[in-house]
Write a protein that holds these residues in place. Structure first.
Motif, PDB file in Angstrom:
ATOM      1  N   LEU A 109       0.826  -1.201   0.000  1.00 38.35           N
ATOM      2  CA  LEU A 109       0.000   0.000   0.000  1.00 38.35           C
ATOM      3  C   LEU A 109       0.866   1.258   0.000  1.00 38.35           C
ATOM      4  CD1 LEU A 109      -2.752   1.388   0.176  1.00 38.35           C
ATOM      5  CD2 LEU A 109      -2.663   1.088   2.664  1.00 38.35           C
ATOM      6  N   VAL A 110       1.919   1.256   0.825  1.00 33.94           N
ATOM      7  CA  VAL A 110       2.843   2.399   0.840  1.00 33.94           C
ATOM      8  C   VAL A 110       3.495   2.573  -0.535  1.00 33.94           C
ATOM      9  CG1 VAL A 110       4.984   3.295   1.819  1.00 33.94           C
ATOM     10  CG2 VAL A 110       3.280   2.256   3.314  1.00 33.94           C
ATOM     11  N   ALA A 111       3.944   1.466  -1.131  1.00 35.29           N
ATOM     12  CA  ALA A 111       4.614   1.541  -2.435  1.00 35.29           C
ATOM     13  C   ALA A 111       3.684   2.106  -3.501  1.00 35.29           C
ATOM     14  CB  ALA A 111       5.097   0.148  -2.847  1.00 35.29           C
ATOM     15  N   VAL A 112       2.453   1.596  -3.558  1.00 37.17           N
ATOM     16  CA  VAL A 112       1.529   2.045  -4.604  1.00 37.17           C
ATOM     17  C   VAL A 112       1.089   3.483  -4.344  1.00 37.17           C
ATOM     18  CG1 VAL A 112      -0.694   1.621  -5.711  1.00 37.17           C
ATOM     19  CG2 VAL A 112       0.757  -0.303  -5.059  1.00 37.17           C
ATOM     20  N   ALA A 113       0.841   3.837  -3.080  1.00 38.20           N
ATOM     21  CA  ALA A 113       0.432   5.210  -2.761  1.00 38.20           C
ATOM     22  C   ALA A 113       1.506   6.204  -3.175  1.00 38.20           C
ATOM     23  CB  ALA A 113       0.133   5.343  -1.269  1.00 38.20           C
ATOM     24  N   LEU A 114       2.766   5.907  -2.863  1.00 35.85           N
ATOM     25  CA  LEU A 114       3.848   6.810  -3.278  1.00 35.85           C
ATOM     26  C   LEU A 114       4.019   6.791  -4.786  1.00 35.85           C
ATOM     27  CD1 LEU A 114       5.582   8.635  -1.460  1.00 35.85           C
ATOM     28  CD2 LEU A 114       4.374   6.853  -0.217  1.00 35.85           C
ATOM     29  N   GLY A 115       3.756   5.637  -5.409  1.00 40.86           N
ATOM     30  CA  GLY A 115       3.775   5.584  -6.864  1.00 40.86           C
ATOM     31  C   GLY A 115       2.726   6.499  -7.464  1.00 40.86           C
ATOM     32  N   VAL A 116       1.532   6.502  -6.882  1.00 37.72           N
ATOM     33  CA  VAL A 116       0.465   7.387  -7.345  1.00 37.72           C
ATOM     34  C   VAL A 116       0.898   8.854  -7.229  1.00 37.72           C
ATOM     35  CG1 VAL A 116      -1.845   8.246  -6.783  1.00 37.72           C
ATOM     36  CG2 VAL A 116      -1.432   5.787  -6.929  1.00 37.72           C
ATOM     37  N   SER A 117       1.624   9.174  -6.149  1.00 33.60           N
ATOM     38  CA  SER A 117       2.060  10.569  -5.961  1.00 33.60           C
ATOM     39  C   SER A 117       2.965  11.032  -7.095  1.00 33.60           C
ATOM     40  CB  SER A 117       2.783  10.719  -4.613  1.00 33.60           C
ATOM     41  OG  SER A 117       4.095  10.171  -4.667  1.00 33.60           O
ATOM     42  N   GLY A 136      -4.592  11.848   0.845  1.00 33.23           N
ATOM     43  CA  GLY A 136      -4.608  10.385   0.939  1.00 33.23           C
ATOM     44  C   GLY A 136      -3.241   9.782   1.129  1.00 33.23           C
ATOM     45  N   VAL A 137      -2.265  10.219   0.328  1.00 31.47           N
ATOM     46  CA  VAL A 137      -0.916   9.648   0.417  1.00 31.47           C
ATOM     47  C   VAL A 137      -0.262  10.032   1.744  1.00 31.47           C
ATOM     48  CG1 VAL A 137       1.383   9.628  -0.612  1.00 31.47           C
ATOM     49  CG2 VAL A 137      -0.641   9.578  -2.078  1.00 31.47           C
TER      50      VAL A 137
END
Length: 402
Positions: free
Chosen positions: A18-26, A111-112
């Motif tokens: 979740l952390v990886a994908v959230a930061l990826g979204v950023s 969100g992130v």
């Protein structure tokens, strides 16, 4: 009263994902800003403002969501955070003007920011006796998520239809799957939650002022680089080699993030302050090397210099954060880390907007060299301050003995 913590082996890995994908979204919009600028005809300062509103929203989220999750639990806050990220992705898909981009970035910042703080706390809830290793893993997935997403988005834009829609649609599917996983996760924070809601106040005790100055200056220099890497640099790198697609710009920034993840994974085992000093000095040198690489317009030179920036950025950021963590009094942890991230996000937003304004007055290529040199000077000052702090720390026992 403390209850037995529930065991859910997959929960730890899911939270890291979740952390990886959230930061990826950023970082996902970074390769696309040039396309938006071409389609809607806005100037570089607009790109940097769109990026900066994310940093401001993330900072606000960082300051309040930790306390909320202490009171009401990690799971409900993470559910709300993932929903905000999905809303932001939906806004990107529907975007037809800069106003939509701004709204999307605000949703993503909120969100992130919540995911970074609350998922990190949840990881410690699940493995309270393994904090150092968890911190290293979090730093690795932080940068790894950005790297994979940047390259993936650039590939989708170059090879697939609807370049400003399909990358976000893929991310929607991934985030929706993670939302289901969070809904299925048991609440990891089972301790007594009768705490008072509060906003973490930025404050630094005088006893650690020197350590804080060293760590804060290092992270401010590092994050000012991060801001430009995720806003203007993909365009600058692509134009330097005459690329007509977004793939090169996205890949270069992705390689930098991947190198940062690698250096944090390795450097996390080294002493914090020397690691940060080496990282600060190395970042300064590699930033200066980016200037002739871009001026020459050689793809491999740009890629190599950018990768070096990532390697040393990881050491500088990871070492600075670990050094500060080692000296923060437990009673002031929230206040000090609040001050740390206020400066970090400020350094990400303000210099980026200034660079965007300067790029509008002159051009991105014209302001690139002065900006990189200025940040290199800041990194060098951080390293010198770290050396001075080290000398003072060594001298303290001698003075006490006399």
């Amino acid at each position: 009263m403390t209850t037995t913590k529930p065991t859910q082996r997959w929960g730890f890995g899911m939270l890291l994902a979740l952390v990886a994908v959230a930061l990826g979204v950023s970082g996902a919009p970074a390769p696309l800003y040039a396309l938006y600028a071409q389609e809607w005809g806005f100037e570089p300062i607009t790109t940097t403002v769109v990026f900066a509103v994310y940093a401001v929203a993330a900072l606000g989220s960082v300051l309040v969501t930790g306390s909320i999750s202490d009171r009401y639990g990690r799971r409900p806050v993470l559910i709300a955070a993932v929903l905000l990220i999905l809303v932001g992705l939906g806004l990107f898909i529907a975007a037809d003007s800069v106003a939509w981009l701004l709204a999307a970035r605000v949703a993503h910042g909120l969100g992130v920011g919540a995911v970074v703080v609350v998922a990190s706390a949840a990881l410690l809830d699940l493995r309270p006796d393994d904090g150092e290793r968890t911190g290293r893993l979090t730093g690795v997935v932080f940068n790894g998520g950005i790297a994979v997403t940047l390259v993936g988005v650039a590939l989708i834009v170059d090879m697939g239809p609807a370049p400003t829609v399909l990358p976000y649609a893929v991310l929607v599917a991934i985030m929706a799957a993670l939302l289901v996983a969070v809904l299925c996760m048991r609440e990891p924070h089972t301790d007594d939650r009768s705490v008072t809601l509060n906003i973490a106040r930025p404050r630094v005790p005088a006893s650690i002022a020197g350590h804080f100055r060293f760590s804060a200056l290092g992270v401010m220099a590092a994050w000012s680089v991060l801001g430009v890497l995720l806003s203007l640099y993909p365009r600058i790198a692509s134009e330097a080699i005459g690329a007509t697609s977004v793939l090169f710009g996205g890949a270069v920034v992705g390689a930098s993030a991947a190198a940062s993840a690698l250096s944090q994974a390795v450097g996390g085992r080294w002493p914090a302050r020397p690691t940060a000093i080496v990282g600060d000095l190395g970042t300064a040198v590699s930033l200066v090397l980016c200037v002739p690489a871009v001026a020459w317009g050689h793809a491999w030179a740009i890629a190599a210099a950018s990768t070096l920036v990532g390697l040393f950025f990881g050491l500088a950021f990871g070492g600075s954060l670990r050094h500060l963590s080692q000296h923060v009094p437990a009673a002031h942890r929230g206040e000090v880390m609040s001050a740390f991230y206020v400066l970090a996000y400020g350094a990400m937003a303000v210099p980026t907007v200034l660079a965007g304004w300067a790029a509008t007055v002159w051009s991105p290529q014209t302001i690139f060299a002065p900006f990189m040199v200025a940040v290199a000077v800041a990194c060098t000052l951080a390293a010198l301050l770290g050396m001075r702090t080290q000398e003072e720390t060594v001298d303290e026992p001698v003075a006490a003995a006399s």
